[in-house]
Write a protein that holds these residues in place. Structure first.
Motif, PDB file in Angstrom:
ATOM      1  N   GLY A  71      41.526  37.246  29.920  1.00 30.22           N
ATOM      2  CA  GLY A  71      42.686  36.461  29.501  1.00 30.22           C
ATOM      3  C   GLY A  71      42.300  35.093  28.977  1.00 30.22           C
ATOM      4  N   PHE A  72      41.315  34.478  29.625  1.00 28.34           N
ATOM      5  CA  PHE A  72      40.836  33.176  29.161  1.00 28.34           C
ATOM      6  C   PHE A  72      40.203  33.287  27.781  1.00 28.34           C
ATOM      7  CE2 PHE A  72      37.438  30.002  28.849  1.00 28.34           C
ATOM      8  CZ  PHE A  72      38.184  28.845  28.964  1.00 28.34           C
ATOM      9  N   LYS A  73      39.380  34.305  27.580  1.00 29.31           N
ATOM     10  CA  LYS A  73      38.732  34.494  26.279  1.00 29.31           C
ATOM     11  C   LYS A  73      39.760  34.769  25.187  1.00 29.31           C
ATOM     12  CE  LYS A  73      34.188  36.124  27.711  1.00 29.31           C
ATOM     13  NZ  LYS A  73      33.240  37.249  27.662  1.00 29.31           N
ATOM     14  N   ASP A  74      40.766  35.593  25.495  1.00 29.08           N
ATOM     15  CA  ASP A  74      41.811  35.874  24.512  1.00 29.08           C
ATOM     16  C   ASP A  74      42.602  34.610  24.174  1.00 29.08           C
ATOM     17  OD1 ASP A  74      41.059  38.511  24.415  1.00 29.08           O
ATOM     18  OD2 ASP A  74      42.649  39.213  25.780  1.00 29.08           O
ATOM     19  N   GLY A  75      42.866  33.799  25.182  1.00 30.35           N
ATOM     20  CA  GLY A  75      43.585  32.544  24.947  1.00 30.35           C
ATOM     21  C   GLY A  75      42.788  31.573  24.107  1.00 30.35           C
ATOM     22  N   MET A  76      41.496  31.527  24.330  1.00 28.23           N
ATOM     23  CA  MET A  76      40.651  30.635  23.537  1.00 28.23           C
ATOM     24  C   MET A  76      40.501  31.140  22.105  1.00 28.23           C
ATOM     25  SD  MET A  76      39.900  28.106  25.413  1.00 28.23           S
ATOM     26  CE  MET A  76      38.573  27.324  24.517  1.00 28.23           C
ATOM     27  N   LYS A  77      40.512  32.468  21.949  1.00 27.89           N
ATOM     28  CA  LYS A  77      40.336  33.047  20.614  1.00 27.89           C
ATOM     29  C   LYS A  77      41.567  32.805  19.747  1.00 27.89           C
ATOM     30  CE  LYS A  77      38.656  37.126  20.723  1.00 27.89           C
ATOM     31  NZ  LYS A  77      38.518  38.580  20.840  1.00 27.89           N
ATOM     32  N   THR A  78      42.755  33.017  20.302  1.00 31.74           N
ATOM     33  CA  THR A  78      43.968  32.891  19.501  1.00 31.74           C
ATOM     34  C   THR A  78      44.372  31.438  19.307  1.00 31.74           C
ATOM     35  OG1 THR A  78      45.359  33.137  21.463  1.00 31.74           O
ATOM     36  CG2 THR A  78      44.837  35.132  20.211  1.00 31.74           C
ATOM     37  N   GLY A  79      44.330  30.643  20.378  1.00 29.43           N
ATOM     38  CA  GLY A  79      44.669  29.234  20.258  1.00 29.43           C
ATOM     39  C   GLY A  79      46.151  28.974  20.092  1.00 29.43           C
ATOM     40  N   SER A  80      46.990  29.987  20.214  1.00 31.37           N
ATOM     41  CA  SER A  80      48.427  29.783  20.060  1.00 31.37           C
ATOM     42  C   SER A  80      49.087  29.724  21.435  1.00 31.37           C
ATOM     43  CB  SER A  80      49.043  30.914  19.228  1.00 31.37           C
ATOM     44  OG  SER A  80      48.968  32.122  19.940  1.00 31.37           O
ATOM     45  N   GLU A  81      50.305  29.218  21.484  1.00 36.46           N
ATOM     46  CA  GLU A  81      51.030  29.080  22.752  1.00 36.46           C
ATOM     47  C   GLU A  81      51.745  30.368  23.148  1.00 36.46           C
ATOM     48  OE1 GLU A  81      51.106  26.557  24.912  1.00 36.46           O
ATOM     49  OE2 GLU A  81      49.574  25.602  23.692  1.00 36.46           O
ATOM     50  N   SER A  82      52.070  31.220  22.202  1.00 40.19           N
ATOM     51  CA  SER A  82      52.838  32.423  22.526  1.00 40.19           C
ATOM     52  C   SER A  82      51.978  33.487  23.210  1.00 40.19           C
ATOM     53  CB  SER A  82      53.482  33.007  21.269  1.00 40.19           C
ATOM     54  OG  SER A  82      52.468  33.402  20.357  1.00 40.19           O
ATOM     55  N   GLU A  83      50.730  33.560  22.909  1.00 35.31           N
ATOM     56  CA  GLU A  83      49.855  34.602  23.466  1.00 35.31           C
ATOM     57  C   GLU A  83      49.617  34.446  24.965  1.00 35.31           C
ATOM     58  OE1 GLU A  83      48.033  38.151  23.188  1.00 35.31           O
ATOM     59  OE2 GLU A  83      48.981  37.117  21.528  1.00 35.31           O
ATOM     60  N   PRO A  84      49.286  33.245  25.494  1.00 34.85           N
ATOM     61  CA  PRO A  84      49.074  33.138  26.940  1.00 34.85           C
ATOM     62  C   PRO A  84      50.321  33.458  27.754  1.00 34.85           C
ATOM     63  CG  PRO A  84      48.074  31.278  25.839  1.00 34.85           C
ATOM     64  CD  PRO A  84      48.870  32.034  24.813  1.00 34.85           C
ATOM     65  N   ALA A  85      51.514  33.205  27.200  1.00 32.22           N
ATOM     66  CA  ALA A  85      52.740  33.506  27.930  1.00 32.22           C
ATOM     67  C   ALA A  85      52.890  35.013  28.141  1.00 32.22           C
ATOM     68  CB  ALA A  85      53.948  32.950  27.182  1.00 32.22           C
ATOM     69  N   THR A  86      52.537  35.824  27.149  1.00 32.46           N
ATOM     70  CA  THR A  86      52.649  37.266  27.317  1.00 32.46           C
ATOM     71  C   THR A  86      51.605  37.776  28.295  1.00 32.46           C
ATOM     72  OG1 THR A  86      51.239  37.632  25.396  1.00 32.46           O
ATOM     73  CG2 THR A  86      53.600  37.625  25.005  1.00 32.46           C
ATOM     74  N   THR A  87      50.434  37.155  28.320  1.00 31.28           N
ATOM     75  CA  THR A  87      49.400  37.544  29.277  1.00 31.28           C
ATOM     76  C   THR A  87      49.853  37.233  30.693  1.00 31.28           C
ATOM     77  OG1 THR A  87      47.716  37.084  27.613  1.00 31.28           O
ATOM     78  CG2 THR A  87      46.963  37.288  29.879  1.00 31.28           C
ATOM     79  N   ALA A  88      50.468  36.063  30.884  1.00 27.34           N
ATOM     80  CA  ALA A  88      50.945  35.692  32.212  1.00 27.34           C
ATOM     81  C   ALA A  88      52.047  36.641  32.664  1.00 27.34           C
ATOM     82  CB  ALA A  88      51.453  34.254  32.203  1.00 27.34           C
ATOM     83  N   THR A  89      52.921  37.060  31.747  1.00 28.89           N
ATOM     84  CA  THR A  89      53.977  38.001  32.089  1.00 28.89           C
ATOM     85  C   THR A  89      53.395  39.345  32.490  1.00 28.89           C
ATOM     86  OG1 THR A  89      55.407  36.901  30.495  1.00 28.89           O
ATOM     87  CG2 THR A  89      56.092  39.076  31.249  1.00 28.89           C
ATOM     88  N   ALA A  90      52.359  39.789  31.811  1.00 35.67           N
ATOM     89  CA  ALA A  90      51.723  41.059  32.155  1.00 35.67           C
ATOM     90  C   ALA A  90      51.067  40.972  33.527  1.00 35.67           C
ATOM     91  CB  ALA A  90      50.699  41.441  31.096  1.00 35.67           C
ATOM     92  N   GLN A  91      50.474  39.839  33.861  1.00 34.60           N
ATOM     93  CA  GLN A  91      49.839  39.685  35.169  1.00 34.60           C
ATOM     94  C   GLN A  91      50.874  39.669  36.277  1.00 34.60           C
ATOM     95  OE1 GLN A  91      47.460  36.179  34.766  1.00 34.60           O
ATOM     96  NE2 GLN A  91      45.775  37.267  33.794  1.00 34.60           N
ATOM     97  N   VAL A  92      52.043  39.065  36.038  1.00 30.53           N
ATOM     98  CA  VAL A  92      53.100  39.064  37.037  1.00 30.53           C
ATOM     99  C   VAL A  92      53.583  40.490  37.265  1.00 30.53           C
ATOM    100  CG1 VAL A  92      55.467  38.328  37.497  1.00 30.53           C
ATOM    101  CG2 VAL A  92      53.813  36.700  36.606  1.00 30.53           C
ATOM    102  N   GLY A  93      53.683  41.279  36.207  1.00 31.33           N
ATOM    103  CA  GLY A  93      54.075  42.678  36.348  1.00 31.33           C
ATOM    104  C   GLY A  93      53.070  43.467  37.166  1.00 31.33           C
ATOM    105  N   GLN A  94      51.785  43.182  36.998  1.00 31.82           N
ATOM    106  CA  GLN A  94      50.760  43.853  37.793  1.00 31.82           C
ATOM    107  C   GLN A  94      50.854  43.435  39.249  1.00 31.82           C
ATOM    108  OE1 GLN A  94      47.100  42.829  35.890  1.00 31.82           O
ATOM    109  NE2 GLN A  94      47.335  44.319  34.251  1.00 31.82           N
ATOM    110  N   ASP A  95      51.157  42.151  39.514  1.00 32.87           N
ATOM    111  CA  ASP A  95      51.281  41.678  40.888  1.00 32.87           C
ATOM    112  C   ASP A  95      52.460  42.346  41.586  1.00 32.87           C
ATOM    113  OD1 ASP A  95      50.250  38.254  40.188  1.00 32.87           O
ATOM    114  OD2 ASP A  95      49.088  40.074  40.551  1.00 32.87           O
ATOM    115  N   LYS A  96      53.565  42.558  40.864  1.00 31.82           N
ATOM    116  CA  LYS A  96      54.717  43.230  41.456  1.00 31.82           C
ATOM    117  C   LYS A  96      54.386  44.671  41.791  1.00 31.82           C
ATOM    118  CE  LYS A  96      58.346  40.370  39.503  1.00 31.82           C
ATOM    119  NZ  LYS A  96      59.529  40.318  38.662  1.00 31.82           N
ATOM    120  N   ALA A  97      53.593  45.320  40.941  1.00 37.22           N
ATOM    121  CA  ALA A  97      53.185  46.697  41.225  1.00 37.22           C
ATOM    122  C   ALA A  97      52.285  46.741  42.448  1.00 37.22           C
ATOM    123  CB  ALA A  97      52.470  47.296  40.019  1.00 37.22           C
ATOM    124  N   ALA A  98      51.441  45.732  42.618  1.00 42.55           N
ATOM    125  CA  ALA A  98      50.557  45.683  43.786  1.00 42.55           C
ATOM    126  C   ALA A  98      51.358  45.423  45.053  1.00 42.55           C
ATOM    127  CB  ALA A  98      49.503  44.608  43.598  1.00 42.55           C
TER     128      ALA A  98
END
Length: 78
Positions: free
Chosen positions: A38-65
């Motif tokens: 996630g850090f590498k993807d965030g550094m590669k894109t450099g946009s604000e919209s991409e890290p928000a979707t990654t954080a949402t996906a991680q929250v979804g994984q935490d709920k499944a756990a």
């Protein structure tokens, strides 16, 4: 005497596996890998919209756990 040999590291690894267990170490490794990716993807894109979707996906994984976690109350016998 300043550096450790391979046998020292093997003993340390064995103790860590005995203390934490392989399942917990696997979970820690996968969480760390996901964080680095996630850090590498965030550094590669450099946009604000991409890290928000990654954080949402991680929250979804935490709920499944959380669904697989069993919460119990410990009671003592009288």
């Amino acid at each position: 005497m300043g550096s450790f040999s391979i046998w020292h590291w093997l003993v340390v690894l064995l103790i860590v596996v005995l203390v934490f267990g392989t399942k917990k170490l696997k979970n820690i490794g996968s969480d760390l890998g996901a964080a680095v990716k996630g850090f590498k993807d965030g550094m590669k894109t450099g946009s604000e919209s991409e890290p928000a979707t990654t954080a949402t996906a991680q929250v979804g994984q935490d709920k499944a756990a959380e669904k697989t976690t069993i919460d119990v109350d410990a009671k003592t016998k009288s």
